[in-house]
Design an enzyme around this catalytic site. Structure first.
Site, PDB file in Angstrom:
ATOM      1  N   ASP A   1       0.992  -1.213  -0.170  1.00 42.09           N
ATOM      2  CA  ASP A   1      -0.084   0.102  -0.049  1.00 42.09           C
ATOM      3  C   ASP A   1       0.990   1.325   0.047  1.00 42.09           C
ATOM      4  OD1 ASP A   1      -2.276   1.361  -0.051  1.00 42.09           O
ATOM      5  OD2 ASP A   1      -2.590   1.458   2.346  1.00 42.09           O
TER       6      ASP A   1
ATOM      7  N   GLY B   1      -3.525   4.039 -10.048  1.00 47.47           N
ATOM      8  CA  GLY B   1      -4.274   5.295  -9.644  1.00 47.47           C
ATOM      9  C   GLY B   1      -3.523   6.132  -8.673  1.00 47.47           C
ATOM     10  N   MET B   2      -3.401   7.310  -8.981  1.00 48.16           N
ATOM     11  CA  MET B   2      -2.809   8.387  -8.009  1.00 48.16           C
ATOM     12  C   MET B   2      -3.583   9.643  -8.223  1.00 48.16           C
ATOM     13  SD  MET B   2       1.214   9.316  -8.157  1.00 48.16           S
ATOM     14  CE  MET B   2       2.029  10.254  -6.900  1.00 48.16           C
ATOM     15  N   GLY B   3      -4.372   9.789  -7.021  1.00 41.49           N
ATOM     16  CA  GLY B   3      -4.931  11.197  -6.963  1.00 41.49           C
ATOM     17  C   GLY B   3      -6.234  10.999  -7.458  1.00 41.49           C
TER      18      GLY B   3
ATOM     19  N   CYS C   1      -9.242  11.851  -1.892  1.00 40.99           N
ATOM     20  CA  CYS C   1      -7.668  12.107  -2.182  1.00 40.99           C
ATOM     21  C   CYS C   1      -7.688  13.296  -2.898  1.00 40.99           C
ATOM     22  CB  CYS C   1      -7.257  10.999  -3.209  1.00 40.99           C
ATOM     23  SG  CYS C   1      -5.471  11.077  -3.340  1.00 40.99           S
TER      24      CYS C   1
ATOM     25  N   ARG D   1     -12.849   8.899   5.299  1.00 35.76           N
ATOM     26  CA  ARG D   1     -11.742   9.495   5.168  1.00 35.76           C
ATOM     27  C   ARG D   1     -10.584   9.014   4.126  1.00 35.76           C
ATOM     28  NH1 ARG D   1      -9.432   8.619  11.230  1.00 35.76           N
ATOM     29  NH2 ARG D   1      -8.337   6.762  10.989  1.00 35.76           N
ATOM     30  N   GLY D   2      -9.863   9.741   3.481  1.00 30.05           N
ATOM     31  CA  GLY D   2      -8.800   9.284   2.746  1.00 30.05           C
ATOM     32  C   GLY D   2      -7.643   8.923   3.809  1.00 30.05           C
TER      33      GLY D   2
ATOM     34  N   GLY E   1      -4.747   9.599   3.123  1.00 33.73           N
ATOM     35  CA  GLY E   1      -3.776  10.598   3.270  1.00 33.73           C
ATOM     36  C   GLY E   1      -4.335  11.976   4.139  1.00 33.73           C
TER      37      GLY E   1
ATOM     38  N   ARG F   1       2.200   5.250   3.958  1.00 33.36           N
ATOM     39  CA  ARG F   1       1.504   5.188   2.374  1.00 33.36           C
ATOM     40  C   ARG F   1       2.034   6.341   1.793  1.00 33.36           C
ATOM     41  NH1 ARG F   1      -2.678   5.835  -1.166  1.00 33.36           N
ATOM     42  NH2 ARG F   1      -3.110   4.009  -2.282  1.00 33.36           N
TER      43      ARG F   1
ATOM     44  N   GLU G   1     -26.061  16.655 -21.057  1.00 33.99           N
ATOM     45  CA  GLU G   1     -27.346  15.873 -21.650  1.00 33.99           C
ATOM     46  C   GLU G   1     -27.516  14.536 -21.317  1.00 33.99           C
ATOM     47  OE1 GLU G   1     -28.371  15.600 -26.325  1.00 33.99           O
ATOM     48  OE2 GLU G   1     -26.513  14.279 -25.740  1.00 33.99           O
TER      49      GLU G   1
END
Length: 550
Positions: A296, A346-348, A353, A435-436, A438, A464, A535
């Protein structure tokens, strides 16, 4: 009687004035011969960042295909590591407001996987792994065994600890000792003397099966009896293993359950960090029966993670290792070379996050998933699309771009099985805290430490985000709340049904076929403008009730 309104024969309106109409029966031939350019874009053209910039899930749509089968025929089997596959592609995130043993158990029962967080002591995390592994078994090879001197009070305490009340009693209180009786919840529930030994209330009229009995044969014996447990004994009547009636019922109610083929135990995954003390944590988790370990880290391309991968491969070869997080091919290559069995992308992009905002580092999730998964597929390494999943459509898009599975945090945080208690928000709505990892709240949480002095230095949040030695913490996540979503036993089947219907609309019967058709350019995509996104959502209504499932 002649038509006076809308009579084509008299009004003679034409769609293509001056042109002879083609024979409708030959429409498919004309399509093949004269319309060489297909609708939409292939995946490589879509995700060309030089032309379109970095895309997220909301920036495009998948074009529909041909429906020639019912949605129920769509197969969702998919690999999560090189060696382990699941019946469904859904994972819960290793966050302390998302996945503990209850979430891990129910995600596995529903065909997915729950990854137990590590913002707690190693002992607590190992205990959660044990609860998952004991929850559903074929033959229970390490049952909790009582001795003749165990008291009724102690048996009740064990029932509270493990969540079940049926225990075998042997002569010396161990496996491979002579079986003398069975204790059930009914035997001890209303017994007035808690200090009495269990031998005074245990059942001795037992139905047993001999060692060597197959699982099918043992299930047949148990289904015919009125007993809750079936002890398996050897020729000397020593206890060898145990079979539970409740597990038979679970097999009926949860046919997609993620189980190991040999032991029939639920598959269990857990997260650890990359610090030296995480090696001790890993040993405890492995002893508890862990199947998959996830390293992690918000930025997985580090010497710390590479060294940890090599350590695990050398010392725990039976464990599958998922590395990450990564968003570029260069990051992925280092971890693949080190020997990972899976990657987390994945990052952010997570809902809680703020890494991209605060650190200016990361990548839009759709671009990340396609780039990394395309590269990893060449080495047979499955990928998890982690973050940015807000609905069924995002799940479909992550899988279409090459991910084998998707990981969800905020989408599952409001369910009954997530950790924490419900409370009523200022608006009067039922919510749960989320909660994140970070966030300042997570990085200052003291649950992970063994003492007050070392707790803040050793929690999973700071590990992490490589912040253990920082005197001043910089948040890369936020704390908040999410609306109640009910139980995952209803919410996850809704997600799976939506996924099946989506693949039906696309015209593919499996996730394998989806990936192949995307790669071959048969599944097409279309970019969405801001107006197109508006739309495609609810619009033009005075008010509406958005009920997702019933």
């Amino acid at each position: 009687m002649p038509l006076t309104n809308g009579d084509v024969a008299t009004a003679n309106p034409q769609l293509a004035p001056g042109k002879n109409l083609l024979d409708h029966a030959n429409a498919l031939e004309y399509l093949k011969d004269e319309y060489k350019q297909q609708d939409g874009l292939d995946v490589e053209s879509l995700l060309d960042s030089r032309a379109h910039g970095g895309l997220t899930y909301n920036d495009f749509l998948v074009l529909p295909g041909y429906i020639g089968f019912p949605a129920s025929d769509v197969a969702l089997d998919t690999p999560v590591t090189r060696r382990i596959s699941l019946k469904t592609p859904l994972l819960s995130s290793p966050m302390d407001t998302v996945t503990e043993h209850s979430m891990a158990i129910h995600m596995a029962l529903l065909g997915g996987l729950g990854v137990i967080h590590h913002n707690c002591s190693a002992e607590d995390q190992a205990e959660m792994v044990r609860k998952v592994k004991r929850f559903e078994n074929g033959f229970i090879l390490d049952p909790v065994v009582l001795s003749p001197t165990t008291t009724v009070k102690e048996a009740k305490q064990l029932r509270e600890q493990w969540g079940f009340g049926g225990f075998p009693v042997t002569e010396n209180g161990t496996l491979h000792s002579k079986l003398i009786g069975m204790i059930t919840t009914r035997d001890i529930q209303f017994h007035p003397s808690p200090e009495d030994p269990v031998t005074s209330v245990m059942s001795t009229d037992l139905v047993t099966a001999p060692s060597g009995t197959t699982l099918v044969e043992a299930n047949a014996v148990l289904s015919k009896s009125k007993k809750g447990k079936l002890p398996i004994v050897d020729a000397q009547h020593n206890l060898v293993s145990l079979l539970s009636r409740s597990d038979l019922m679970k097999n009926l109610h949860y046919p997609l359950a993620s189980k190991l083929p040999h032991s029939k135990q639920l598959i269990c995954a857990a997260a650890i960090g990359t610090r030296p003390e995480d090696k001790d944590r890993l040993h405890k988790l492995a002893d508890a029966g862990l199947d998959i370990v996830i390293l992690d880290s918000s930025q997985g391309n580090s010497i710390f993670q590479i060294d940890m991968i090599k350590y695990i491969k050398q010392n725990h070869p039976g464990l599958d290792v998922i590395g990450g997080n990564v968003v570029t091919v260069a990051q992925a290559a280092n971890l693949i070379a080190a020997g990972v069995d899976g990657l987390r992308i994945g990052m952010g992009s997570g809902s809680a996050c703020i890494t991209q905002e605060v650190m200016a580092v990361g990548r839009p999730q759709a671009a990340s998933v396609f780039s990394v998964s395309s590269f990893a597929a060449r080495f047979g390494v499955p990928c998890i699309a982690d973050g940015g999943i807000q609905n069924v459509g995002h799940i479909v898009k992550g899988l279409a771009l090459g991910a084998s599975t998707v990981m969800m945090g905020g989408l599952l945080a409001g369910t009954t099985e997530s950790p924490g208690n419900y409370f009523v928000s200022r608006e009067g709505q039922l919510v749960k805290a989320y909660r994140g990892m970070g966030s300042i709240d997570a990085m200052e949480d003291k649950k992970a430490g063994s003492s007050a002095k070392t707790a803040i230095k050793s929690d999973a949040g700071k590990a992490r985000y490589f912040s253990e030695g920082d005197r001043l913490l910089v948040a890369q996540g936020v704390s908040g709340s999410v609306l109640d979503r009910g139980s995952v036993t209803k919410f996850v089947p809704y997600l799976l049904a939506g996924l099946q219907h989506s693949l039906q609309d696309i015209g593919v019967k499996s996730l394998t076929m989806l990936r192949e058709n995307v790669r071959e350019g048969k599944v097409r995509f279309e970019l969405r403008t801001v107006s197109a996104q508006a739309e495609g959502n609810v619009h033009g209504l005075h008010s509406f009730d958005k009920k997702l499932y019933s």
